[in-house]
Design a protein around this motif. Structure first.
Motif, PDB file in Angstrom:
ATOM      1  N   ARG A 107      -7.343   7.821  -3.533  1.00 45.19           N
ATOM      2  CA  ARG A 107      -6.278   7.764  -4.536  1.00 45.19           C
ATOM      3  C   ARG A 107      -5.374   6.609  -4.105  1.00 45.19           C
ATOM      4  NH1 ARG A 107      -4.515  13.957  -4.198  1.00 45.19           N
ATOM      5  NH2 ARG A 107      -5.570  13.759  -2.186  1.00 45.19           N
ATOM      6  N   PRO A 108      -5.678   5.413  -4.581  1.00 44.67           N
ATOM      7  CA  PRO A 108      -5.083   4.205  -3.987  1.00 44.67           C
ATOM      8  C   PRO A 108      -3.567   4.169  -3.939  1.00 44.67           C
ATOM      9  CG  PRO A 108      -6.976   3.612  -5.303  1.00 44.67           C
ATOM     10  CD  PRO A 108      -6.729   5.073  -5.557  1.00 44.67           C
ATOM     11  N   GLN A 109      -2.891   4.640  -4.985  1.00 44.30           N
ATOM     12  CA  GLN A 109      -1.437   4.570  -4.954  1.00 44.30           C
ATOM     13  C   GLN A 109      -0.863   5.404  -3.814  1.00 44.30           C
ATOM     14  OE1 GLN A 109       0.923   2.894  -6.710  1.00 44.30           O
ATOM     15  NE2 GLN A 109      -0.508   1.745  -7.967  1.00 44.30           N
ATOM     16  N   ARG A 110      -1.530   6.487  -3.475  1.00 44.37           N
ATOM     17  CA  ARG A 110      -1.111   7.292  -2.334  1.00 44.37           C
ATOM     18  C   ARG A 110      -1.669   6.740  -1.031  1.00 44.37           C
ATOM     19  NH1 ARG A 110      -3.893  12.734  -0.278  1.00 44.37           N
ATOM     20  NH2 ARG A 110      -5.418  11.093   0.082  1.00 44.37           N
ATOM     21  N   ASP A 111      -2.981   6.446  -1.019  1.00 44.40           N
ATOM     22  CA  ASP A 111      -3.652   6.121   0.239  1.00 44.40           C
ATOM     23  C   ASP A 111      -3.247   4.767   0.796  1.00 44.40           C
ATOM     24  OD1 ASP A 111      -4.901   8.541   0.026  1.00 44.40           O
ATOM     25  OD2 ASP A 111      -6.864   7.748  -0.542  1.00 44.40           O
ATOM     26  N   ILE A 112      -3.092   3.754  -0.064  1.00 43.79           N
ATOM     27  CA  ILE A 112      -2.704   2.436   0.439  1.00 43.79           C
ATOM     28  C   ILE A 112      -1.334   2.507   1.099  1.00 43.79           C
ATOM     29  CG2 ILE A 112      -2.020   0.102  -0.266  1.00 43.79           C
ATOM     30  CD1 ILE A 112      -4.340   0.128  -2.250  1.00 43.79           C
ATOM     31  N   ALA A 113      -0.402   3.230   0.482  1.00 44.31           N
ATOM     32  CA  ALA A 113       0.920   3.385   1.085  1.00 44.31           C
ATOM     33  C   ALA A 113       0.827   4.114   2.427  1.00 44.31           C
ATOM     34  CB  ALA A 113       1.843   4.137   0.133  1.00 44.31           C
ATOM     35  N   LEU A 114      -0.046   5.127   2.493  1.00 48.40           N
ATOM     36  CA  LEU A 114      -0.234   5.873   3.739  1.00 48.40           C
ATOM     37  C   LEU A 114      -0.788   4.967   4.833  1.00 48.40           C
ATOM     38  CD1 LEU A 114      -0.566   8.455   5.491  1.00 48.40           C
ATOM     39  CD2 LEU A 114      -2.790   8.784   4.357  1.00 48.40           C
ATOM     40  N   TYR A 115      -1.833   4.214   4.519  1.00 50.14           N
ATOM     41  CA  TYR A 115      -2.462   3.370   5.533  1.00 50.14           C
ATOM     42  C   TYR A 115      -1.528   2.240   5.968  1.00 50.14           C
ATOM     43  CZ  TYR A 115      -6.625   5.864   3.925  1.00 50.14           C
ATOM     44  OH  TYR A 115      -7.527   6.846   3.581  1.00 50.14           O
ATOM     45  N   ALA A 116      -0.723   1.735   5.033  1.00 50.22           N
ATOM     46  CA  ALA A 116       0.239   0.695   5.391  1.00 50.22           C
ATOM     47  C   ALA A 116       1.245   1.235   6.408  1.00 50.22           C
ATOM     48  CB  ALA A 116       0.956   0.190   4.143  1.00 50.22           C
ATOM     49  N   LEU A 156       0.762   3.822   8.485  1.00 53.21           N
ATOM     50  CA  LEU A 156       0.055   4.045   9.749  1.00 53.21           C
ATOM     51  C   LEU A 156      -0.109   2.736  10.517  1.00 53.21           C
ATOM     52  CD1 LEU A 156      -2.709   6.581   8.623  1.00 53.21           C
ATOM     53  CD2 LEU A 156      -0.802   7.049  10.177  1.00 53.21           C
ATOM     54  N   TYR A 157      -0.347   1.645   9.793  1.00 58.06           N
ATOM     55  CA  TYR A 157      -0.424   0.326  10.441  1.00 58.06           C
ATOM     56  C   TYR A 157       0.906  -0.036  11.083  1.00 58.06           C
ATOM     57  CZ  TYR A 157      -0.214  -4.778  10.739  1.00 58.06           C
ATOM     58  OH  TYR A 157      -0.012  -6.064  11.170  1.00 58.06           O
ATOM     59  N   ARG A 158       1.991   0.179  10.369  1.00 59.61           N
ATOM     60  CA  ARG A 158       3.306  -0.170  10.901  1.00 59.61           C
ATOM     61  C   ARG A 158       3.643   0.659  12.136  1.00 59.61           C
ATOM     62  NH1 ARG A 158       7.569   0.179   6.290  1.00 59.61           N
ATOM     63  NH2 ARG A 158       8.719  -1.483   7.360  1.00 59.61           N
ATOM     64  N   GLN A 159       3.096   1.860  12.214  1.00 58.10           N
ATOM     65  CA  GLN A 159       3.320   2.719  13.376  1.00 58.10           C
ATOM     66  C   GLN A 159       2.369   2.398  14.527  1.00 58.10           C
ATOM     67  OE1 GLN A 159       3.209   6.872  12.286  1.00 58.10           O
ATOM     68  NE2 GLN A 159       4.699   6.631  10.640  1.00 58.10           N
ATOM     69  N   GLY A 160       1.436   1.470  14.310  1.00 58.19           N
ATOM     70  CA  GLY A 160       0.486   1.117  15.351  1.00 58.19           C
ATOM     71  C   GLY A 160      -0.683   2.069  15.478  1.00 58.19           C
ATOM     72  N   ARG A 161      -0.896   2.909  14.470  1.00 59.12           N
ATOM     73  CA  ARG A 161      -1.950   3.927  14.533  1.00 59.12           C
ATOM     74  C   ARG A 161      -3.198   3.533  13.746  1.00 59.12           C
ATOM     75  NH1 ARG A 161       1.231   9.029  12.521  1.00 59.12           N
ATOM     76  NH2 ARG A 161      -0.750  10.087  12.932  1.00 59.12           N
ATOM     77  N   LEU A 162      -3.083   2.555  12.877  1.00 61.33           N
ATOM     78  CA  LEU A 162      -4.224   2.061  12.101  1.00 61.33           C
ATOM     79  C   LEU A 162      -4.382   0.577  12.384  1.00 61.33           C
ATOM     80  CD1 LEU A 162      -5.940   3.110   9.210  1.00 61.33           C
ATOM     81  CD2 LEU A 162      -4.768   1.008   8.571  1.00 61.33           C
ATOM     82  N   LEU A 163      -5.595   0.161  12.741  1.00 61.37           N
ATOM     83  CA  LEU A 163      -5.859  -1.233  13.099  1.00 61.37           C
ATOM     84  C   LEU A 163      -6.223  -2.040  11.856  1.00 61.37           C
ATOM     85  CD1 LEU A 163      -8.027  -0.673  16.326  1.00 61.37           C
ATOM     86  CD2 LEU A 163      -5.536  -0.858  16.121  1.00 61.37           C
TER      87      LEU A 163
END
Length: 349
Positions: free
Chosen positions: A298-307, A309-316
């Motif tokens: 669900r891109p509107q939800r998931d892209i914001a989530l992954y962004a 997680l990236y800012r927190q250093g948890r997603l590469l």
């Protein structure tokens, strides 16, 4: 403007593309960067049938230049990551939170581009290999401006598909065991999805031993160059096996590696007419074979989530961008991707 066009015989970087202005419910985006995904190459080699001529690319990020009537969630100057889901938002599937199953978002290529006097198709409702593209508003997801656009571009396909397959489709749980066959752009994101989900044993399988270091960086606890050693690590089999290459013999291997109640998730794209075989009796202990479109995202939800997680250093993300190419060097990027020399080639404008 510049863009990468496939005419059915060859790929060209052209400079005479024109894109129309956004209509109601649409957004015009100036592309800053776009990842070269194997799906783009699959259009060129015929694995994915698609009408031509077509502007390639479907994994991009950029800056909003203009919006059509009724668009309120983004404005000119906003940074956005693009999805490929031009879903309608009103059908039963969208209402259930399953936009990947929206029938308006499958098999309806638009033609917002022209070249000379003829129209040019848009690939995956996106065409990120152009300086500018027009997408439906639902496809443009705002992201914080502190995220590099070269990294953000990869969220739109590789991350949504790989991480989404783990979290949304397979629903990997804490303590589960995972096998990932193929550690390209999708496979690496499956690995980090399994890490985020709390999987206990994450076995990466790739014929190229040089990929071990990056596989472990993304979350693999073990690395093998073939599936033959998986049972030494997981004697009863895996809870989840992800096939990320698109070869029918590897699909069979993924199924054969499953433990009781295990599931094989198919992410690789073999030719459209390919058939796979397996022992029917092997599925009786509650095993499953799952297709997965676009990470069931669900891109509107998931892209914001992954962004975030990236800012927190948890997603590469930065680690996926292993090579950058100006769009004029598309053929070099294509060769490096086909030879497996890069995890993800990123084209810049």
């Amino acid at each position: 403007m510049r863009g990468v066009v496939f005419d059915g015989k060859r790929v060209q970087v052209v400079d005479d593309l024109v894109v129309r202005e956004p209509g109601a419910g649409e957004v015009l985006v100036a592309i800053a960067a776009a990842g070269l995904c194997h799906s783009d190459l699959s259009v060129v080699d015929g694995t994915i049938p698609f009408p031509v001529p077509v502007v390639l690319g479907h994994e991009g990020a950029g800056v909003v230049e203009a919006v059509g009537a009724g668009v309120t969630h983004v404005a000119p100057g906003d940074h956005v990551a693009l999805s490929t889901l031009a879903n309608c938002g009103t059908c039963p599937e969208c209402d259930r939170g399953r936009p990947t199953m929206c029938r308006q978002a499958i098999g309806r290529p638009g033609r917002p581009f022209t070249r000379g006097t003829g129209p040019v198709h848009q690939f995956a409702s996106n065409s990120a290999f152009a300086q500018r593209t027009v997408v439906k508003a639902v496809q443009a997801v705002p992201i914080p401006k502190d995220i590099p656009l070269e990294s953000a571009a990869l969220i739109g396909c590789g991350v949504l598909t790989g991480v989404g397959a783990v979290l949304n489709r397979a629903r990997v749980d804490r303590g589960d065991s995972v096998v990932v066959i193929g550690t390209g752009g999708i496979g690496l994101n499956v690995l980090q999805g399994a890490r985020l989900a709390g999987a206990l044993r994450i076995v990466a399988v790739d014929a190229n031993p040089a990929k071990e270091a990056v596989a472990r960086q993304f979350g693999a606890t073990d690395f093998l160059t073939s599936t033959q050693g998986v049972r030494d690590i997981l004697p009863t089999g895996a809870d989840h096996a992800f096939e990320c290459v698109g070869r029918v013999e590897l699909i069979r291997q993924a199924i054969d590696l499953l433990d009781r109640h295990g599931q094989a998730i198919l992410l690789g794209v073999p030719p459209a007419t390919a058939e796979a075989s397996f022992l029917v009796s092997s599925l009786y202990l509650d095993k499953s074979v799952l297709g997965c479109r676009y990470g069931s995202s669900r891109p509107q939800r998931d892209i914001a989530l992954y962004a975030e997680l990236y800012r927190q250093g948890r997603l590469l993300l930065d680690e996926l961008v292993t090579a950058r190419y100006p769009v004029e060097d598309f053929e070099k990027a294509r060769a490096d991707a086909e030879e497996g020399r890069v995890a993800r080639a990123v084209l810049t404008f």
